[in-house]
Design a protein around this motif. Structure first.
Motif, PDB file in Angstrom:
ATOM      1  N   PHE A  24       0.825  -1.209   0.000  1.00  0.00           N
ATOM      2  CA  PHE A  24       0.000   0.000   0.000  1.00  0.00           C
ATOM      3  C   PHE A  24       0.862   1.263   0.000  1.00  0.00           C
ATOM      4  CE2 PHE A  24      -2.489  -3.224   2.428  1.00  0.00           C
ATOM      5  CZ  PHE A  24      -3.514  -3.395   1.524  1.00  0.00           C
ATOM      6  N   ASN A  25       0.197   2.402  -0.301  1.00  0.00           N
ATOM      7  CA  ASN A  25       0.939   3.671  -0.255  1.00  0.00           C
ATOM      8  C   ASN A  25       1.109   4.186   1.172  1.00  0.00           C
ATOM      9  OD1 ASN A  25      -1.268   5.710   0.425  1.00  0.00           O
ATOM     10  ND2 ASN A  25      -2.139   4.899  -1.471  1.00  0.00           N
ATOM     11  N   CYS A  26       0.327   3.663   2.116  1.00  0.00           N
ATOM     12  CA  CYS A  26       0.463   4.007   3.541  1.00  0.00           C
ATOM     13  C   CYS A  26       0.382   5.509   3.796  1.00  0.00           C
ATOM     14  CB  CYS A  26       1.752   3.438   4.117  1.00  0.00           C
ATOM     15  SG  CYS A  26       1.800   1.625   4.131  1.00  0.00           S
ATOM     16  N   GLY A  27      -0.398   6.208   2.968  1.00  0.00           N
ATOM     17  CA  GLY A  27      -0.612   7.638   3.174  1.00  0.00           C
ATOM     18  C   GLY A  27       0.239   8.551   2.329  1.00  0.00           C
ATOM     19  N   ILE A  28       1.160   7.988   1.538  1.00  0.00           N
ATOM     20  CA  ILE A  28       2.032   8.789   0.661  1.00  0.00           C
ATOM     21  C   ILE A  28       1.827   8.330  -0.783  1.00  0.00           C
ATOM     22  CG2 ILE A  28       4.401   9.390   0.071  1.00  0.00           C
ATOM     23  CD1 ILE A  28       3.531  10.611   2.693  1.00  0.00           C
ATOM     24  N   GLY A  29       1.200   9.171  -1.597  1.00  0.00           N
ATOM     25  CA  GLY A  29       0.880   8.779  -2.964  1.00  0.00           C
ATOM     26  C   GLY A  29       1.927   9.152  -3.995  1.00  0.00           C
ATOM     27  N   MET A  30       2.778  10.108  -3.650  1.00  0.00           N
ATOM     28  CA  MET A  30       3.818  10.555  -4.579  1.00  0.00           C
ATOM     29  C   MET A  30       5.051  10.958  -3.786  1.00  0.00           C
ATOM     30  SD  MET A  30       4.577  11.078  -7.859  1.00  0.00           S
ATOM     31  CE  MET A  30       3.067  11.349  -8.805  1.00  0.00           C
ATOM     32  N   ILE A  31       6.208  10.548  -4.284  1.00  0.00           N
ATOM     33  CA  ILE A  31       7.492  10.906  -3.682  1.00  0.00           C
ATOM     34  C   ILE A  31       8.213  11.891  -4.602  1.00  0.00           C
ATOM     35  CG2 ILE A  31       9.815  10.028  -3.190  1.00  0.00           C
ATOM     36  CD1 ILE A  31       7.963   9.204  -1.024  1.00  0.00           C
ATOM     37  N   LEU A  32       8.804  12.918  -4.010  1.00  0.00           N
ATOM     38  CA  LEU A  32       9.664  13.839  -4.746  1.00  0.00           C
ATOM     39  C   LEU A  32      11.010  13.890  -4.047  1.00  0.00           C
ATOM     40  CD1 LEU A  32       6.596  15.318  -4.457  1.00  0.00           C
ATOM     41  CD2 LEU A  32       7.633  16.706  -6.259  1.00  0.00           C
TER      42      LEU A  32
END
Length: 336
Positions: free
Chosen positions: A280-288
């Protein structure tokens, strides 16, 4: 059906569209869209078994957003602007009202991403799909000026890892989600055990967040060295896709909140922290990933575009068989 969806497609029109819906092929003019020397970037994806949740609760107006999001979020991580989208909708017997709801969601996703819905295919296949069953797939093409594509080559030790908040489960891990729901015995139309303001089915159908406009704004600052869309494979398998050899990331899970739906899944399903982070994304949908000197510049652009931004880690050296993604301080909610 075609007559019902033509106005929806028209609502997504943008510079570069050079044909009307209904022809044998769709035409797009890159020069009219403002590009001088573009590289095309393409992505295709589906919604997966989240569709079974939509079918179970009889709500079809959000999965189209998921479909677009899964494609356009994959394009933007390479610095590309999504230009146009085509969908494939297959069913046993076409129900125009449900079909229109699905395409309305696709059109909404395209508007959020700034791309045009310029074509698609609707197929009736009663020998393949049971009544009420359907499948969705999508295809998106974007462009970036030559020299502007993001490859992750510029990532270096000490860069900061930013995380953008997700809107829940997005569109991954639903085979496991459905298994947890089944074993818990909770009806899809009953109140969600983690949110008494909606049913379980409604909570699970919250659509995937579309990060296109915010990420493009951040990319324009020049501070971004890499982006990673957190889809199937979760945090641990998607971030390494944009890291050069010999580098990893150290994440601090205490720096962002774990949304209640994930806490419930971990507890009800007996899912450990390692499996949560790779499913799952565990609350983080995108990383920068950004250079530390320009972190505030990138964060300002993201927040002005409406994102909730967390500083969740740093880029580190990785040697031998060391894990590429190390997650520290996962709370008890992550593990059971």
């Amino acid at each position: 059906m075609v007559d019902a969806i033509k106005p929806l497609a028209a609502s997504t029109e943008r510079a570069g569209v050079a044909s009307d819906l209904g022809g044998f092929g769709a035409v797009f003019d890159l020069k009219a869209a403002g590009y001088k020397d573009p590289i095309l970037v393409a992505a295709t994806d589906g919604v997966g078994t989240k569709l079974l949740i939509a079918e179970a609760v009889g709500r079809h107006d959000t999965v189209g957003i998921d479909l677009v999001a899964m494609c356009v979020n994959d394009l933007v991580v390479q610095g590309a602007e999504p230009l146009f989208f085509l969908d494939y909708f297959a069913t046993g017997k076409l129900e125009v009202e449900a079909g229109r709801d699905i395409v309305a969601g696709i059109a909404e996703g395209c508007r959020q991403a700034g791309c045009a819905l310029i074509g698609g295919e609707t197929a009736e296949m009663p020998g393949l799909y049971d009544p009420g069953d359907y499948d969705l797939a999508g295809f998106c093409v974007g462009a970036v000026e030559r020299g502007g594509i993001l490859t992750g080559e510029g990532v270096s030790v000490g860069d900061v890892v930013l995380g953008l908040a997700s809107d829940g489960l997005h569109s991954n891990g639903f085979s496991l989600v459905r298994r947890v729901v089944e074993t818990s015995g909770i009806d899809m139309n009953a109140a969600a055990p983690f949110d008494d303001g909606c049913s379980l089915g409604e909570a699970l159908l919250v659509p995937t967040r579309i990060y296109v406009k915010s990420c493009l704004a951040a990319v324009k600052t020049g501070a971004i060295t890499a982006l990673a869309h957190i889809t199937g494979g979760g945090l641990t398998e998607n971030i390494p896709r944009v890291l050069p050899d010999g580098l990893g990331v150290q994440l601090d899970a205490s720096n962002w909140p774990l949304p209640p739906v994930f806490s419930w899944l971990a507890g009800a399903g007996g899912i450990n922290a390692t499996e949560m982070a790779r499913t799952f994304n565990c609350g983080i949908g995108m990383i920068l990933i950004v250079s530390s000197e320009r972190q505030s510049e990138a964060e300002d652009a993201l927040r002005q575009a409406g994102e909730t931004v967390f500083t969740i880690g740093t880029v580190i050296e990785r040697t031998g068989d060391a894990e590429a993604v190390i997650i520290g301080n996962a709370s008890a909610e992550w593990d059971v």
